[in-house]
Scaffold this active site. Sequence first.
Site, PDB file in Angstrom:
ATOM      1  CE  LYS A   1      35.603  55.236  77.652  1.00  0.00           C
ATOM      2  NZ  LYS A   1      35.281  56.849  77.687  1.00  0.00           N
TER       3      LYS A   1
ATOM      4  CE  LYS B   1      32.963  52.100  70.957  1.00  0.00           C
ATOM      5  NZ  LYS B   1      33.829  52.561  72.483  1.00  0.00           N
TER       6      LYS B   1
HETATM    7  P1  NAP Z   1      33.715  59.646  65.684  1.00  0.00           P
HETATM    8  O1  NAP Z   1      34.191  61.264  65.764  1.00  0.00           O
HETATM    9  O2  NAP Z   1      33.391  58.714  65.121  1.00  0.00           O
HETATM   10  O3  NAP Z   1      35.243  59.093  64.907  1.00  0.00           O
HETATM   11  C1  NAP Z   1      35.617  57.864  64.947  1.00  0.00           C
HETATM   12  C2  NAP Z   1      37.201  57.702  64.580  1.00  0.00           C
HETATM   13  O4  NAP Z   1      37.778  56.362  64.401  1.00  0.00           O
HETATM   14  C3  NAP Z   1      37.630  58.427  62.485  1.00  0.00           C
HETATM   15  O5  NAP Z   1      38.507  58.563  62.454  1.00  0.00           O
HETATM   16  C4  NAP Z   1      37.523  57.356  62.113  1.00  0.00           C
HETATM   17  O6  NAP Z   1      37.672  57.820  60.470  1.00  0.00           O
HETATM   18  C5  NAP Z   1      37.874  56.340  62.905  1.00  0.00           C
HETATM   19  N1  NAP Z   1      38.066  55.156  62.301  1.00  0.00           N
HETATM   20  C6  NAP Z   1      36.678  53.999  62.793  1.00  0.00           C
HETATM   21  N2  NAP Z   1      36.551  52.415  62.091  1.00  0.00           N
HETATM   22  C7  NAP Z   1      37.302  52.625  61.367  1.00  0.00           C
HETATM   23  C8  NAP Z   1      38.642  51.844  60.259  1.00  0.00           C
HETATM   24  N3  NAP Z   1      38.148  50.423  60.434  1.00  0.00           N
HETATM   25  N4  NAP Z   1      39.865  52.446  59.898  1.00  0.00           N
HETATM   26  C9  NAP Z   1      40.174  53.575  60.549  1.00  0.00           C
HETATM   27  N5  NAP Z   1      39.753  54.550  60.921  1.00  0.00           N
HETATM   28  C10 NAP Z   1      38.569  54.211  61.061  1.00  0.00           C
HETATM   29  O7  NAP Z   1      34.657  58.868  67.668  1.00  0.00           O
HETATM   30  P2  NAP Z   1      35.058  59.648  68.268  1.00  0.00           P
HETATM   31  O8  NAP Z   1      33.935  60.503  69.388  1.00  0.00           O
HETATM   32  O9  NAP Z   1      35.987  61.013  68.064  1.00  0.00           O
HETATM   33  O10 NAP Z   1      35.814  58.369  69.433  1.00  0.00           O
HETATM   34  C11 NAP Z   1      36.473  58.138  69.156  1.00  0.00           C
HETATM   35  C12 NAP Z   1      37.385  57.021  70.163  1.00  0.00           C
HETATM   36  O11 NAP Z   1      36.774  57.929  71.318  1.00  0.00           O
HETATM   37  C13 NAP Z   1      36.089  56.222  70.766  1.00  0.00           C
HETATM   38  O12 NAP Z   1      36.640  54.738  70.770  1.00  0.00           O
HETATM   39  C14 NAP Z   1      34.542  56.791  72.060  1.00  0.00           C
HETATM   40  O13 NAP Z   1      34.297  55.565  72.340  1.00  0.00           O
HETATM   41  C15 NAP Z   1      36.379  57.267  72.293  1.00  0.00           C
HETATM   42  N6  NAP Z   1      35.695  57.872  72.792  1.00  0.00           N
HETATM   43  C16 NAP Z   1      35.324  59.202  73.038  1.00  0.00           C
HETATM   44  C17 NAP Z   1      34.709  60.147  73.930  1.00  0.00           C
HETATM   45  C18 NAP Z   1      33.727  60.704  73.138  1.00  0.00           C
HETATM   46  O14 NAP Z   1      32.832  62.245  73.571  1.00  0.00           O
HETATM   47  N7  NAP Z   1      33.508  61.756  71.959  1.00  0.00           N
HETATM   48  C19 NAP Z   1      34.937  60.190  74.905  1.00  0.00           C
HETATM   49  C20 NAP Z   1      35.846  59.287  75.428  1.00  0.00           C
HETATM   50  C21 NAP Z   1      36.468  58.068  74.361  1.00  0.00           C
HETATM   51  P3  NAP Z   1      36.367  58.352  59.548  1.00  0.00           P
HETATM   52  O15 NAP Z   1      36.613  59.555  59.547  1.00  0.00           O
HETATM   53  O16 NAP Z   1      37.173  57.696  57.916  1.00  0.00           O
HETATM   54  O17 NAP Z   1      35.337  57.199  59.128  1.00  0.00           O
END
Ligand code: NAP
Length: 292
Positions: free
Chosen positions: A170, A238
């Site tokens: 990744k 990040k």
């Molecule tokens: P996001 O929309 O910002 O959601 C983050 C999630 O993590 C939320 O549910 C948040 O909860 C939770 N979270 C963060 N810190 C936490 C903690 N300390 N304890 C409990 N829950 C916590 O992010 P996302 O886009 O879904 O991305 C999630 C992961 O997938 C990341 O590692 C990202 O790099 C990866 N990713 C993302 C994409 C993309 O296109 N978005 C593509 C590939 C991979 P709250 O709702 O309470 O904040």
Amino acid sequence: MRVGFVGLGTMGGAMAANAARAGFDVTAWNRTPGRDTELHGLGVRIAANPAAVAAASDVVITMVSDTPDVEAVLFGSEGVASGAAAGCLVVDMSTISPSATRDFAERLAAQGVAMLDAPVSGGSEGAKKGTLSIFVGGEAADLERARPVLECLGTTITHVGPIGAGQAVKAVNQVILAGTYLGVAEGIVLALKAGLDVEQVVGALSGGAAQSWVLTNRSGRMKDNDYPLGFKVALHRKDLGIALGMARELGASLPVSALCEAIEAGLMGQHHADDDMSAVARSIRALSGLEA
Ligand code: NAP
């Protein structure tokens, strides 16, 4: 199979919905309540904490932001580790550090819980459509246990090596994306400065060697200077932190990634942390006197 989801953000929410639609018995939790509206109609049970998700699941998928967040949901009070029975399988699909992943797997193994790292590529669109690419590290037998649910989340599932290897792959993906986003942003700026019809340019280039997912899916945002989510700038920064840390350890030099990380840090300082990553074009546009 009983499947748990911890983290219902942009990615996790859409993935849990796909698992429920595919007929899995899904229990889920999100730190902030209220991000689960779509899931209610799909029969997903909302648990009080990650421990309760683990207690109700054979496979627990974690999809949270960063390395400390995965540690918190696994090992914090009321974390997955305190609710998981021996034989449970944790599949972390977040993008985090490969070395921390190996540490988490060892700590879970001490209580008879197996772990795979299975980070993804394909964006929020891929999460919604169930067409993610999934890079899996860990034991082959554990991947076979998880495969039925992974198959409703993604279309390309590749076993790339032992635990942590998925995160290393990744990191390579994110390094390639850094160059691609910056290259597409520069191309769009040049097209705008030349007075070209940007949509026509993108259509013309899409059949040739400059074709890419970023050109197809994100050049329109760069043209319009409007960056709805997506994939947050803060999350890609990040990821580049992870890749640049690996590069330092391994003696690799990644100048384009370092530049992209600096541009993203600047955007975060200007309150654009939650913009889509295509917002790197803000900075490239500004250099050429196009509105920032
Ligand atoms: P996001 O929309 O910002 O959601 C983050 C999630 O993590 C939320 O549910 C948040 O909860 C939770 N979270 C963060 N810190 C936490 C903690 N300390 N304890 C409990 N829950 C916590 O992010 P996302 O886009 O879904 O991305 C999630 C992961 O997938 C990341 O590692 C990202 O790099 C990866 N990713 C993302 C994409 C993309 O296109 N978005 C593509 C590939 C991979 P709250 O709702 O309470 O904040």
